[in-house]
Design a protein around this motif. Structure first.
Motif, mmCIF file in Angstrom:
data_model
loop_
_atom_site.group_PDB
_atom_site.id
_atom_site.type_symbol
_atom_site.label_atom_id
_atom_site.label_comp_id
_atom_site.label_asym_id
_atom_site.label_seq_id
_atom_site.Cartn_x
_atom_site.Cartn_y
_atom_site.Cartn_z
ATOM 1 N N ALA A 133 -93.894 -2.014 8.689
ATOM 2 C CA ALA A 133 -92.975 -3.131 8.449
ATOM 3 C C ALA A 133 -91.827 -2.692 7.545
ATOM 4 O O ALA A 133 -90.660 -3.033 7.786
ATOM 5 N N ALA A 134 -92.151 -1.909 6.522
ATOM 6 C CA ALA A 134 -91.110 -1.450 5.597
ATOM 7 C C ALA A 134 -90.130 -0.533 6.325
ATOM 8 O O ALA A 134 -88.907 -0.632 6.153
ATOM 9 N N ALA A 135 -90.676 0.340 7.165
ATOM 10 C CA ALA A 135 -89.819 1.268 7.911
ATOM 11 C C ALA A 135 -88.878 0.495 8.830
ATOM 12 O O ALA A 135 -87.681 0.783 8.914
ATOM 13 N N LEU A 136 -89.417 -0.503 9.488
ATOM 14 C CA LEU A 136 -88.593 -1.301 10.390
ATOM 15 C C LEU A 136 -87.498 -2.044 9.612
ATOM 16 O O LEU A 136 -86.343 -2.106 10.048
ATOM 17 N N ALA A 137 -87.887 -2.549 8.453
ATOM 18 C CA ALA A 137 -86.906 -3.275 7.632
ATOM 19 C C ALA A 137 -85.743 -2.367 7.221
ATOM 20 O O ALA A 137 -84.581 -2.770 7.326
ATOM 21 N N VAL A 138 -86.041 -1.149 6.804
ATOM 22 C CA VAL A 138 -84.929 -0.279 6.396
ATOM 23 C C VAL A 138 -84.137 0.208 7.605
ATOM 24 O O VAL A 138 -82.940 0.439 7.517
ATOM 25 N N ALA A 139 -84.804 0.342 8.734
ATOM 26 C CA ALA A 139 -84.095 0.773 9.936
ATOM 27 C C ALA A 139 -83.103 -0.298 10.386
ATOM 28 O O ALA A 139 -82.024 -0.001 10.879
ATOM 29 N N GLU A 140 -83.478 -1.549 10.171
ATOM 30 C CA GLU A 140 -82.607 -2.652 10.585
ATOM 31 C C GLU A 140 -81.444 -2.855 9.622
ATOM 32 O O GLU A 140 -80.361 -3.230 10.044
ATOM 33 N N ALA A 141 -81.688 -2.614 8.361
ATOM 34 C CA ALA A 141 -80.626 -2.829 7.374
ATOM 35 C C ALA A 141 -80.618 -1.697 6.357
ATOM 36 O O ALA A 141 -80.987 -1.881 5.206
ATOM 37 N N PRO A 142 -80.195 -0.522 6.808
ATOM 38 C CA PRO A 142 -80.254 0.636 5.902
ATOM 39 C C PRO A 142 -79.467 0.379 4.617
ATOM 40 O O PRO A 142 -78.342 -0.084 4.671
#
Ligand code: ADP
Ligand code: MG
Length: 450
Positions: A133-142
């Motif tokens: 989830a954290a990885a996806l969050a940063v991928a969406e809004a680096p």
């Protein structure tokens, strides 16, 4: 080795890529490496014996044809088992050119990113859902979440590199970041050393400090490399200050990174630190099934279960087992059956607990609860009997390599879903009830003592 051969090999690969399914290409060809070439012979490194045999019997002719087409002459091909990290391949493939000399315009294409490592191919389970989830969050809004840096740690083979690359692949594909750089810490160091040797440290800094996203794999590698660490610290700061996303992986938590600069550790702590732990049975099963599906292979349920149950703490090994099995079956034309799987995978599977049989467990657990063994097997619904039965099923699952189905059969021909149910109940009870946890521990000791 002549650069010419490198080019011929690359062009031959491109040719082959166009003619076989993408998944097969990624599986069988992306790990190959040109080792040497002389006169009319070309030596290709393969990761293990199974690749060797599989390529020999399935693709050799095709490779030779492709080589002939691009070189205009006849080149004999030889495979050689060669263990190397993926990162070596990347550097070998582009000899003198270092990452920081690469073109910097536009979206950096596949900056060492493997297209197979995407979120869609990543199976989520309790063991990795937070990291995912954290990885996806940063991928969406680096750079726009509090998760900067994001630091993912855990033992080898559990998907850290996969997640790290998935971040990069996602951000590039969805245009969330322009300049994405994925490097292993070793590559970062090599780049740095090279820049010192060639008096190009300014180029190095300019490159690494101008990315939108820095994905750095296995930072534990920086331990004991003082100057590289220092350089990394500066890179980190200058990216962090301007809100560029940094994602790091490591095999250990930040505080165990021996000689790392305290300031760096403290910066890392201000982002998000999350771990990945070994996956549970259901997640392992889902991973193996998904992988088989992607390879276009029909994998009988029973075998998927057998593999997932036998290989527990490393997903790389889990996938390795599947590939080994598939390779074996296609080479020897054998059907994918449970006895074949047992035979082929026997070296990969721990044998320490295999001496325990289902009957053994049934007897000892029945003894512990003072319940006759035949009641354990019979259709008896008395509470004490039901609990003893569930505990016995749980241990058969935990401590033997029997499949769910065969455990069910040994318990009066019950269905495999009954075994799953028992295992879930016990696992849940273990979490909720410390007294029960202690009870299960003492049964475990009883079972494992000779
Ligand atoms: P690590 O970097 O932690 O050592 P990798 O990311 O290299 O591990 O993962 C090892 C292999 O397992 C890779 O092929 C990866 O695709 C696969 N893998 C790991 N976790 C998962 C998952 N949750 N779902 C699907 N595949 C996974
Ligand atoms: Mg890794």
């Amino acid at each position: 080795m002549h650069n010419n051969f490198q080019e011929i090999w690359q062009r031959a690969l491109q040719k082959i890529e166009k003619t076989i399914p993408r998944e097969s290409y990624l599986t069988w060809f992306s790990p190959l490496k040109l080792l040497s070439a002389e006169n009319s012979e070309i030596v290709i490194g393969v990761p293990n014996g199974f690749f060797f045999e599989f390529l020999e019997s399935h693709y050799k002719i095709q490779i030779e044809e492709a080589l002939r087409d691009v070189s205009g002459g006849t080149l004999a091909i030889k495979f050689k088992i060669h263990q190397s990290e993926e990162e070596d391949d990347i550097q070998e493939a582009q000899p003198p050119q270092r990452a920081f000399q690469a073109p910097r315009e536009g979206y950096v294409e596949r900056t060492h990113l493997n297209p197979r490592y995407v979120f869609e191919n990543f199976v989520e389970g309790d063991s990795n859902s937070f990291a995912n989830a954290a990885a996806l969050a940063v991928a969406e809004a680096p750079g726009k979440t509090p998760f900067n840096p994001l630091f993912i740690y855990g033992p080898t083979g559990l998907g850290k590199t996969h997640l790290l690359q998935a971040v990069g692949n996602f951000s590039l594909a969805n245009k969330r970041a322009k300049r994405v750089v994925f490097v292993t810490s070793e590559m970062f160091m090599n780049d740095f050393v090279f820049s010192i040797k060639t008096y190009k440290t300014t180029d190095f800094s300019r490159f690494y400090r101008n990315v939108d996203m820095l994905l750095l794999d296995d930072v534990q590698f920086f331990q004991g490399k003082e100057r590289t660490q220092q350089e990394f610290f500066h890179t980190f700061n200058s990216l962090h200050q301007v809100g560029k996303q940094i994602v790091l992986t490591s095999d250990r938590p930040p505080k165990e990174l021996g000689d790392f600069d305290k300031r760096l550790i403290s910066r890392i702590g201000q982002g998000l630190v999350t771990d990945i732990v070994p996956p549970d049975f259901e997640t392992r099963l889902a991973i193996i099934q998904k992988r088989a599906e992607r390879e276009g292979i029909f994998l009988p349920e029973e075998i998927a279960e057998y593999i997932s149950q036998s290989i527990r703490d490393n997903i790389r090994d889990l996938e390795g087992a599947l590939i080994k099995l598939i390779a074996y079956c296609s080479i020897s034309n054998a059907d994918l059956t449970l006895p074949v799987a047992r035979e082929v995978l026997k070296d990969m599977i721990e044998t320490s607990t295999m001496s325990l049989s289902i009957e053994n467990i049934q007897q000892k657990v029945a003894g512990f609860y003072h319940v006759p063994v035949d009641l354990l097997i019979a259709r008896n619904r008395k509470k004490e009997v039901a609990l003893a039965r569930q505990v016995a099923m749980y241990f058969c699952f935990e401590l033997t390599n029997s499949t769910l189905k065969s455990i069910g059969v040994h318990f009066g021909n019950r269905d495999h879903s009954t075994v799953i149910h028992a295992k879930k109940l016990i696992t849940q009870k273990l979490e909720e009830d410390p007294a029960f946890d202690a009870e299960i521990s003492s049964i475990r000791n009883l079972l494992l003592s000779k």
